[in-house]
Design a protein around this motif. Structure first.
Motif, mmCIF file in Angstrom:
data_model
loop_
_atom_site.group_PDB
_atom_site.id
_atom_site.type_symbol
_atom_site.label_atom_id
_atom_site.label_comp_id
_atom_site.label_asym_id
_atom_site.label_seq_id
_atom_site.Cartn_x
_atom_site.Cartn_y
_atom_site.Cartn_z
ATOM 1 N N GLY A 1 0.812 -1.210 0.000
ATOM 2 C CA GLY A 1 0.000 0.000 0.000
ATOM 3 C C GLY A 1 0.848 1.263 0.000
ATOM 4 N N GLU A 2 1.927 1.272 0.761
ATOM 5 C CA GLU A 2 2.807 2.441 0.794
ATOM 6 C C GLU A 2 3.472 2.671 -0.557
ATOM 7 O OE1 GLU A 2 5.382 1.497 4.000
ATOM 8 O OE2 GLU A 2 3.961 2.104 5.564
ATOM 9 N N ARG A 3 3.864 1.563 -1.214
ATOM 10 C CA ARG A 3 4.455 1.714 -2.554
ATOM 11 C C ARG A 3 3.428 2.263 -3.533
ATOM 12 N NH1 ARG A 3 6.905 -3.302 -1.171
ATOM 13 N NH2 ARG A 3 5.325 -4.449 -2.377
ATOM 14 N N ARG A 4 2.187 1.790 -3.420
ATOM 15 C CA ARG A 4 1.142 2.269 -4.324
ATOM 16 C C ARG A 4 0.864 3.748 -4.086
ATOM 17 N NH1 ARG A 4 -0.172 0.225 -8.851
ATOM 18 N NH2 ARG A 4 -1.014 -1.758 -8.085
ATOM 19 N N ILE A 5 0.823 4.147 -2.818
ATOM 20 C CA ILE A 5 0.595 5.561 -2.504
ATOM 21 C C ILE A 5 1.725 6.419 -3.071
ATOM 22 C CG2 ILE A 5 0.579 7.229 -0.602
ATOM 23 C CD1 ILE A 5 -0.992 5.131 1.020
ATOM 24 N N ALA A 6 2.956 5.961 -2.908
ATOM 25 C CA ALA A 6 4.090 6.707 -3.454
ATOM 26 C C ALA A 6 3.982 6.819 -4.974
ATOM 27 C CB ALA A 6 5.402 6.038 -3.060
ATOM 28 N N GLN A 7 3.552 5.731 -5.617
ATOM 29 C CA GLN A 7 3.375 5.733 -7.071
ATOM 30 C C GLN A 7 2.302 6.755 -7.487
ATOM 31 O OE1 GLN A 7 1.866 2.011 -8.473
ATOM 32 N NE2 GLN A 7 1.899 2.578 -10.643
ATOM 33 N N LEU A 8 1.203 6.787 -6.766
ATOM 34 C CA LEU A 8 0.121 7.715 -7.086
ATOM 35 C C LEU A 8 0.525 9.167 -6.836
ATOM 36 C CD1 LEU A 8 -2.838 5.660 -5.588
ATOM 37 C CD2 LEU A 8 -2.463 6.137 -8.020
ATOM 38 N N LEU A 9 1.265 9.397 -5.763
ATOM 39 C CA LEU A 9 1.698 10.773 -5.464
ATOM 40 C C LEU A 9 2.697 11.270 -6.503
ATOM 41 C CD1 LEU A 9 2.064 10.655 -1.582
ATOM 42 C CD2 LEU A 9 0.207 11.658 -2.927
ATOM 43 N N GLN A 10 3.598 10.402 -6.963
ATOM 44 C CA GLN A 10 4.541 10.803 -8.004
ATOM 45 C C GLN A 10 3.793 11.101 -9.298
ATOM 46 O OE1 GLN A 10 7.980 11.456 -7.847
ATOM 47 N NE2 GLN A 10 7.318 12.370 -9.767
ATOM 48 N N ALA A 11 2.798 10.271 -9.625
ATOM 49 C CA ALA A 11 1.994 10.525 -10.819
ATOM 50 C C ALA A 11 1.257 11.855 -10.686
ATOM 51 C CB ALA A 11 1.004 9.381 -11.028
ATOM 52 N N ALA B 1 -6.782 22.003 -13.549
ATOM 53 C CA ALA B 1 -7.064 21.242 -14.771
ATOM 54 C C ALA B 1 -6.804 19.752 -14.626
ATOM 55 C CB ALA B 1 -6.233 21.800 -15.937
ATOM 56 N N THR B 2 -6.256 19.329 -13.506
ATOM 57 C CA THR B 2 -5.935 17.913 -13.303
ATOM 58 C C THR B 2 -7.163 17.153 -12.825
ATOM 59 O OG1 THR B 2 -3.604 18.303 -12.829
ATOM 60 C CG2 THR B 2 -4.556 16.311 -11.914
ATOM 61 N N SER B 3 -7.333 15.944 -13.321
ATOM 62 C CA SER B 3 -8.420 15.070 -12.888
ATOM 63 C C SER B 3 -7.841 13.803 -12.268
ATOM 64 C CB SER B 3 -9.313 14.689 -14.067
ATOM 65 O OG SER B 3 -8.589 13.879 -14.992
ATOM 66 N N THR B 4 -8.656 13.114 -11.497
ATOM 67 C CA THR B 4 -8.201 11.842 -10.927
ATOM 68 C C THR B 4 -7.949 10.822 -12.037
ATOM 69 O OG1 THR B 4 -10.526 11.268 -10.558
ATOM 70 C CG2 THR B 4 -9.289 12.128 -8.672
ATOM 71 N N ASN B 5 -8.719 10.893 -13.112
ATOM 72 C CA ASN B 5 -8.490 9.974 -14.231
ATOM 73 C C ASN B 5 -7.110 10.199 -14.846
ATOM 74 O OD1 ASN B 5 -10.947 8.721 -13.951
ATOM 75 N ND2 ASN B 5 -11.946 9.865 -15.597
ATOM 76 N N ALA B 6 -6.711 11.469 -14.964
ATOM 77 C CA ALA B 6 -5.390 11.771 -15.526
ATOM 78 C C ALA B 6 -4.287 11.243 -14.608
ATOM 79 C CB ALA B 6 -5.238 13.270 -15.727
ATOM 80 N N ILE B 7 -4.478 11.364 -13.309
ATOM 81 C CA ILE B 7 -3.488 10.850 -12.356
ATOM 82 C C ILE B 7 -3.407 9.332 -12.459
ATOM 83 C CG2 ILE B 7 -2.920 10.606 -9.907
ATOM 84 C CD1 ILE B 7 -4.251 13.365 -9.481
ATOM 85 N N ALA B 8 -4.563 8.674 -12.551
ATOM 86 C CA ALA B 8 -4.578 7.218 -12.674
ATOM 87 C C ALA B 8 -3.859 6.771 -13.948
ATOM 88 C CB ALA B 8 -6.020 6.703 -12.664
ATOM 89 N N ARG B 9 -4.108 7.474 -15.058
ATOM 90 C CA ARG B 9 -3.417 7.124 -16.314
ATOM 91 C C ARG B 9 -1.914 7.279 -16.160
ATOM 92 N NH1 ARG B 9 -7.703 9.966 -18.721
ATOM 93 N NH2 ARG B 9 -6.384 11.821 -18.941
ATOM 94 N N GLU B 10 -1.496 8.364 -15.530
ATOM 95 C CA GLU B 10 -0.060 8.602 -15.347
ATOM 96 C C GLU B 10 0.558 7.519 -14.471
ATOM 97 O OE1 GLU B 10 3.652 10.653 -15.630
ATOM 98 O OE2 GLU B 10 1.783 10.865 -16.764
#
Length: 229
Positions: A14-24, A36-45
């Motif tokens: 979970g911590e690795r996933r959170i770090a991945q999402l925050l970097q994205a 202009a940022t959306s959660t979908n754009a973050i998920a794609r990144e």
């Protein structure tokens, strides 16, 4: 043989996933800005599904608050490293190196800091914490100025600190815009030279400052030989 408890393995994932999402999120905020940022754009990144993102963050604001909190923590550490009693004991040019370098290093390593903190419609909690950090930094700059020019009044220290901080922030924008390498190094050197030329008269007493105000060329001539790397 005892095995590692499953909850601990799940926590690490979970911590690795959170770090991945925050970097994205940092990448997308830098590219598009917060609004202009959306959660979908973050998920794609992050190369995950929106559903996976929502397992960790309920919305974009929660992501920004977590990312902003971590950045502010790191920024406080950077200015804690910069404004130390040991650095205040240095001559003014060396003190500027010791104070400016950690702050520039942090911002160059975290370009999302300015993109997020200075964006429109950022979460109120982050804006409040950033404003508090700004006040703290400004107070530290006033302390530095008071150390090198103890005869200044509180109003003079406040005014000079405000101008110094504004000059640093303006120069920082140019530093971040410069390509990494010699061009960025040269821009950093110019920023330090600007700050030194502005602050150097403070170490020479009120009479000299008054003379420099009447003849700005005197300050330029005294500091024209400043060595910049």
């Amino acid at each position: 043989m005892s095995k590692e408890p499953k909850p601990r393995r799940r926590q690490a994932r979970g911590e690795r996933r959170i770090a991945q999402l925050l970097q994205a999120a940092a990448n997308v905020f830098c590219a598009n800005g917060y609004t202009a940022t959306s959660t979908n754009a973050i998920a794609r990144e992050a190369h995950v599904s929106p559903g996976t993102l929502y397992q960790y963050f309920p919305n974009k604001e929660a992501i920004a608050i977590e990312l902003g909190g971590r950045l502010l923590h790191d920024m406080r550490a950077a200015h804690g490293q910069a404004f130390t009693p040991e650095n205040l004991a240095l001559p003014l040019p060396e003190m500027l190196d010791a104070v400016v370098d950690p702050l520039i290093e942090f911002n160059c390593a975290n370009p999302v800091f300015l993109a997020l903190m200075h964006g429109s419609e950022i979460p109120g909690r982050i804006a409040e914490e950033h404003d508090e950090l700004h006040r703290t930094l400004l107070a530290r700059v006033q302390e530095v100025i008071g150390h090198y020019a103890p005869t200044l009044s509180a109003a003079e220290r406040s005014r000079i600190a405000g101008m110094t901080f504004a000059a640093f922030k303006g120069g920082l924008d140019l530093v971040l815009a410069a390509p990494e390498g010699p061009e960025r190094d040269a821009t950093v050197a110019e920023l330090k030279a600007l700050l030194l030329r502005y602050l150097a008269p403070l170490t020479e007493g009120p009479a000299k400052r008054s003379a420099d105000a009447a003849d700005p060329g005197a300050t330029r001539s005294r500091t024209s030989g400043i060595h910049t790397p």
